[in-house]
Write a protein that holds these residues in place. Structure first.
Motif, PDB file in Angstrom:
ATOM      1  N   ASP A 160       0.828  -1.195   0.000  1.00 46.47           N
ATOM      2  CA  ASP A 160       0.000   0.000   0.000  1.00 46.47           C
ATOM      3  C   ASP A 160       0.870   1.255   0.000  1.00 46.47           C
ATOM      4  O   ASP A 160       1.845   1.341   0.729  1.00 46.47           O
ATOM      5  CB  ASP A 160      -0.888  -0.011   1.254  1.00 46.47           C
ATOM      6  CG  ASP A 160      -2.280   0.440   0.921  1.00 46.47           C
ATOM      7  OD1 ASP A 160      -2.513   0.812  -0.241  1.00 46.47           O
ATOM      8  OD2 ASP A 160      -3.135   0.401   1.813  1.00 46.47           O
ATOM      9  N   ASP A 161       0.484   2.198  -0.816  1.00 45.15           N
ATOM     10  CA  ASP A 161       1.259   3.424  -0.964  1.00 45.15           C
ATOM     11  C   ASP A 161       0.810   4.435   0.085  1.00 45.15           C
ATOM     12  O   ASP A 161      -0.180   5.115  -0.085  1.00 45.15           O
ATOM     13  CB  ASP A 161       1.019   3.962  -2.374  1.00 45.15           C
ATOM     14  CG  ASP A 161       1.967   5.077  -2.720  1.00 45.15           C
ATOM     15  OD1 ASP A 161       2.721   5.497  -1.841  1.00 45.15           O
ATOM     16  OD2 ASP A 161       1.936   5.508  -3.876  1.00 45.15           O
ATOM     17  N   CYS A 162       1.539   4.482   1.157  1.00 43.68           N
ATOM     18  CA  CYS A 162       1.060   5.269   2.286  1.00 43.68           C
ATOM     19  C   CYS A 162       2.252   5.836   3.037  1.00 43.68           C
ATOM     20  O   CYS A 162       3.129   5.098   3.459  1.00 43.68           O
ATOM     21  CB  CYS A 162       0.264   4.341   3.189  1.00 43.68           C
ATOM     22  SG  CYS A 162      -0.642   5.173   4.440  1.00 43.68           S
ATOM     23  N   SER A 163       2.290   7.144   3.196  1.00 44.38           N
ATOM     24  CA  SER A 163       3.454   7.722   3.844  1.00 44.38           C
ATOM     25  C   SER A 163       3.315   7.735   5.350  1.00 44.38           C
ATOM     26  O   SER A 163       4.271   7.872   6.078  1.00 44.38           O
ATOM     27  CB  SER A 163       3.678   9.156   3.350  1.00 44.38           C
ATOM     28  OG  SER A 163       2.627   9.969   3.797  1.00 44.38           O
ATOM     29  N   LYS A 164       2.095   7.590   5.807  1.00 42.43           N
ATOM     30  CA  LYS A 164       1.883   7.670   7.239  1.00 42.43           C
ATOM     31  C   LYS A 164       2.350   6.384   7.902  1.00 42.43           C
ATOM     32  O   LYS A 164       2.028   5.297   7.447  1.00 42.43           O
ATOM     33  CB  LYS A 164       0.405   7.876   7.514  1.00 42.43           C
ATOM     34  CG  LYS A 164       0.141   8.582   8.788  1.00 42.43           C
ATOM     35  CD  LYS A 164      -1.201   9.248   8.707  1.00 42.43           C
ATOM     36  CE  LYS A 164      -1.893   9.242  10.027  1.00 42.43           C
ATOM     37  NZ  LYS A 164      -3.167   9.940   9.942  1.00 42.43           N
ATOM     38  N   PHE A 165       3.106   6.523   8.915  1.00 43.62           N
ATOM     39  CA  PHE A 165       3.650   5.351   9.591  1.00 43.62           C
ATOM     40  C   PHE A 165       3.203   5.379  11.042  1.00 43.62           C
ATOM     41  O   PHE A 165       3.563   6.262  11.800  1.00 43.62           O
ATOM     42  CB  PHE A 165       5.174   5.388   9.492  1.00 43.62           C
ATOM     43  CG  PHE A 165       5.849   4.296  10.256  1.00 43.62           C
ATOM     44  CD1 PHE A 165       5.545   2.970   9.997  1.00 43.62           C
ATOM     45  CD2 PHE A 165       6.782   4.589  11.221  1.00 43.62           C
ATOM     46  CE1 PHE A 165       6.170   1.958  10.696  1.00 43.62           C
ATOM     47  CE2 PHE A 165       7.416   3.583  11.931  1.00 43.62           C
ATOM     48  CZ  PHE A 165       7.107   2.268  11.665  1.00 43.62           C
TER      49      PHE A 165
END
Lengths: 380, 109
Positions: free
Chosen positions: B66-71
């Motif tokens: 999944d392309d997601c910058s939030k970690f």
């Protein structure tokens, strides 16, 4: 016919990052095997929407998708920017997904960009529009982007599943190139600001969230202000929900953020992506406040000049700087940050020197920028 | 000796980011990939969502991640009401000890 050589890539991972870097470095790309083995193969709606957005803001760019959507050809054009553009982001991902690459692209456009985005403003997966306004935009100023014309207005909010939010984003262009930075001083947290919002629910949800978050900060800092933004009527979008975005400002001008949102997921969705979350609220407001506050403290504890969500953007901006040394400090490398570093090396051939700083548990990264100039500006 | 240790850690971190993901030992920065497990999975790989669900989120090598910058880090699970934890980050705030905080920025080359 001119034959174009495409850089071949596989899988759907980091699609927007690849498209972004492809555009910035003018490298045509060919992505294969996009969810080829999934029950629902091919591109997702938000990915297609992002491609449409790229077409909208650039000239002479070429997108070709095969029938099943598992193969994508992209030849970047020139980023034009422009005013009064409108784009519908759809409901499958929040605006944060589109905003992250968009602001970088817009900086290297021919004209300043001002665009109205429709869709989901807040969700739990992407950084919210509030965080963008409070954290991401000030970050750009560190790289010499003028604050004039850099703005994000929230016209109305929208949470999943039906969205209905609207924002206007304006981004100026960089005249020549960005400025290399040395940014290792984290400073000390001097104030915490935040905003809670609610759409189509009682204002009580916000107050509860706010109080529980304050409860955590009270023993650390007196300067805590959390604003409320209660939306009703057409400004509240189409779905009920509530959420919170917090930002800690340090004495050296760093912004560390954390956000979250709660909403009802669609119970029957053929998309297959959404989990069954039932009809009740996922997290009660007290817990939401505590969790977001804890997440913020977690980010502060980790150290670094940006939070883990913004690491990728930070590295990217450093790599796009002129051929000068940039030096930044971050906390633990986030998985996304690592992905960004790898892609930067592939597309821009900028390799960072990564050095841990054991005494603080942070990481210092140094790089020489690729010297990207705003070329589209010069074309007339 | 300390110099050598820090040098090794440095290389590890560079390897972690730029090295080949399959052939390295992971250090503390990224405690996610269980090598043995993923090798087993490779052998019996059902074509479908079932396998992906279990790997989702943490596996960096998944090509369809999944392309997601939030970690979402684990810090959310810590109990920030406890005094010890509060004390541990006290100096990161202006209300804490300024001299101790400034030590953080004295980074030796």
């Amino acid at each position: 016919m001119v034959k174009i050589s495409y850089t071949k890539l596989k899988g759907s991972q980091n699609m927007r990052l690849r498209l972004l870097l492809s555009t910035l470095s003018s490298t045509p790309i060919l992505i294969e095997d996009i969810r080829a083995n999934a029950t629902l193969p091919g591109l997702r709606p938000h990915e297609v929407s992002f491609l449409r957005l790229l077409e909208k803001i650039s000239d002479d760019c070429f997108v070709e998708i095969n029938e099943t959507g598992t193969k994508l050809k992209y030849k970047p054009g020139i980023v034009m920017g422009g005013r009064h553009l409108v784009h519908d982001c759809g409901e499958s991902r929040a605006m944060g997904y589109f905003l992250e690459p968009l602001i970088v692209l817009a900086l290297f456009g021919k004209k300043p960009l001002s665009i109205k985005l429709r869709g989901v403003t807040n969700d739990s997966k992407d950084p919210s529009v509030d965080t963008f306004r409070s954290t991401t935009l000030p970050m750009l100023k560190q790289f010499g982007v003028s604050s004039e014309g850099l703005d994000l207005k929230i016209l109305s909010r929208g949470v999943p599943p039906h969205g209905g939010g609207e924002i206007i984003l304006s981004v100026p262009i960089v005249q020549d190139s960005l400025k290399a930075i040395t940014w290792i001083d984290e400073g000390m947290v001097k104030r915490i600001r935040g905003i809670t919002f609610s759409t189509r629910v009682s204002v009580q949800f916000e107050n509860t969230t706010l109080h529980s978050a304050r409860g955590i900060f009270n023993r650390l800092l007196p300067d805590v202000h959390i604003f409320t933004d209660h939306k009703t009527g057409p400004q509240a979008g189409k779905s009920p929900g509530y959420g919170m975005s917090l930002v800690a400002e340090t004495t050296s001008g760093c912004f560390i953020s954390a956000d979250n949102a709660v909403y009802r997921a669609q119970e029957e969705d053929e998309d297959g992506e959404l989990e069954d979350e039932g009809k009740k609220w996922l997290i009660p407001p007290e817990d939401l406040g505590e969790q977001t506050a804890s997440a913020l403290l977690g980010e502060i504890e980790q150290g670094g000049v940006v939070d883990s969500t913004h690491q990728g953007l930070l590295f990217l901006l450093c790599a796009l700087c002129p051929q000068d040394v940039s030096k930044v400090r971050v906390g633990k490398l986030s998985p996304y940050g690592i992905q960004v570093l790898r892609h930067i090396k592939d597309f821009l051939s900028v390799k960072f020197v990564i050095k841990p700083d054991p005494s603080t548990g942070t990481v210092i990264l140094r790089c020489v920028g690729c010297g990207l100039k705003n070329l589209s500006r010069k074309l007339s | 000796l300390a110099e050598r240790a820090s040098l090794r850690q440095n290389i590890n971190l560079m390897q972690l980011v730029y090295g080949k993901p399959a052939s390295k030992s992971l250090n503390e920065t990224l405690d996610c990939i269980d090598e043995e497990e993923s090798e087993d999975d490779e052998f019996f790989k059902p074509k479908g969502e079932g396998n992906k669900k279990s790997k989702e989120g943490t596996d960096v090598n998944d090509v369809d991640i999944d392309d997601c910058s939030k970690f979402l880090n684990t810090a959310t699970k810590k109990n920030w009401k406890s005094e010890d934890l509060i004390a541990s980050i006290r100096n990161r705030f202006v209300t804490g000890d300024w001299s101790k905080a400034s030590l953080r920025n004295q980074f030796s080359e």
